[in-house]
Design a protein around this motif. Structure first.
Motif, mmCIF file in Angstrom:
data_model
loop_
_atom_site.group_PDB
_atom_site.id
_atom_site.type_symbol
_atom_site.label_atom_id
_atom_site.label_comp_id
_atom_site.label_asym_id
_atom_site.label_seq_id
_atom_site.Cartn_x
_atom_site.Cartn_y
_atom_site.Cartn_z
ATOM 1 N N CYS A 69 42.116 56.042 44.086
ATOM 2 C CA CYS A 69 40.864 56.343 45.035
ATOM 3 C C CYS A 69 41.382 57.977 45.468
ATOM 4 O O CYS A 69 42.435 58.346 45.403
ATOM 5 N N SER A 104 31.382 56.193 41.186
ATOM 6 C CA SER A 104 32.105 56.463 42.422
ATOM 7 C C SER A 104 33.214 57.565 42.041
ATOM 8 O O SER A 104 33.394 57.709 40.877
ATOM 9 N N THR A 132 44.178 55.762 37.265
ATOM 10 C CA THR A 132 42.858 55.873 38.307
ATOM 11 C C THR A 132 43.504 55.709 39.661
ATOM 12 O O THR A 132 44.078 54.688 40.197
ATOM 13 N N VAL A 134 37.717 49.369 45.637
ATOM 14 C CA VAL A 134 36.838 49.309 44.297
ATOM 15 C C VAL A 134 36.189 50.357 43.757
ATOM 16 O O VAL A 134 35.662 51.189 44.626
ATOM 17 N N MET A 151 36.882 53.317 32.297
ATOM 18 C CA MET A 151 36.538 53.253 33.555
ATOM 19 C C MET A 151 37.127 52.196 34.740
ATOM 20 O O MET A 151 36.476 51.233 34.797
ATOM 21 N N ARG A 152 38.431 52.466 34.987
ATOM 22 C CA ARG A 152 39.083 51.360 35.875
ATOM 23 C C ARG A 152 38.418 51.023 37.062
ATOM 24 O O ARG A 152 37.773 52.087 37.718
ATOM 25 N N ASP A 153 38.329 49.889 37.526
ATOM 26 C CA ASP A 153 37.661 49.699 38.661
ATOM 27 C C ASP A 153 38.421 49.420 40.018
ATOM 28 O O ASP A 153 37.984 49.119 41.137
ATOM 29 N N ARG A 154 39.898 49.588 39.967
ATOM 30 C CA ARG A 154 40.590 49.426 41.235
ATOM 31 C C ARG A 154 41.603 50.798 41.204
ATOM 32 O O ARG A 154 42.156 50.989 40.026
ATOM 33 N N PRO A 189 33.507 51.695 41.478
ATOM 34 C CA PRO A 189 32.469 51.661 40.169
ATOM 35 C C PRO A 189 32.530 52.847 39.563
ATOM 36 O O PRO A 189 33.066 54.049 39.940
ATOM 37 N N PRO A 190 31.906 52.739 38.388
ATOM 38 C CA PRO A 190 31.737 53.934 37.351
ATOM 39 C C PRO A 190 31.159 55.065 37.978
ATOM 40 O O PRO A 190 31.332 56.096 37.397
#
Length: 64
Positions: A33, A21, A31, A16, A5-8, A18-19
């Motif tokens: 957005c 989102s 990953t 950012v 679960m990459r955060d960026r 989060p897991p």
């Protein structure tokens, strides 16, 4: 094997993630957005694979 679960976001690096989102991933777990994924028409720039919704990880319920 669990998802990493990459955060960026790998494109803009400012989002950012989060897991719990919304995010998009390919089969190699690249990953992004949602806005970046939309801009790339849901195609991973790294492998050319399809970007799909990443499952959300929700916290475990508190013990009673």
């Amino acid at each position: 094997m669990a998802l990493e679960m990459r955060d960026r976001c790998e494109r803009c690096e400012s989002a950012v993630l989060p897991p719990d989102s919304p995010a998009r991933i390919c089969s190699h777990e690249c990953t992004f957005c949602v806005p970046c994924s939309d801009a790339m028409h849901d195609v991973c720039p790294n492998c050319g694979g399809e970007l799909v919704a990443r499952p959300r990880r929700v916290p475990a319920p508190a013990a009673a």
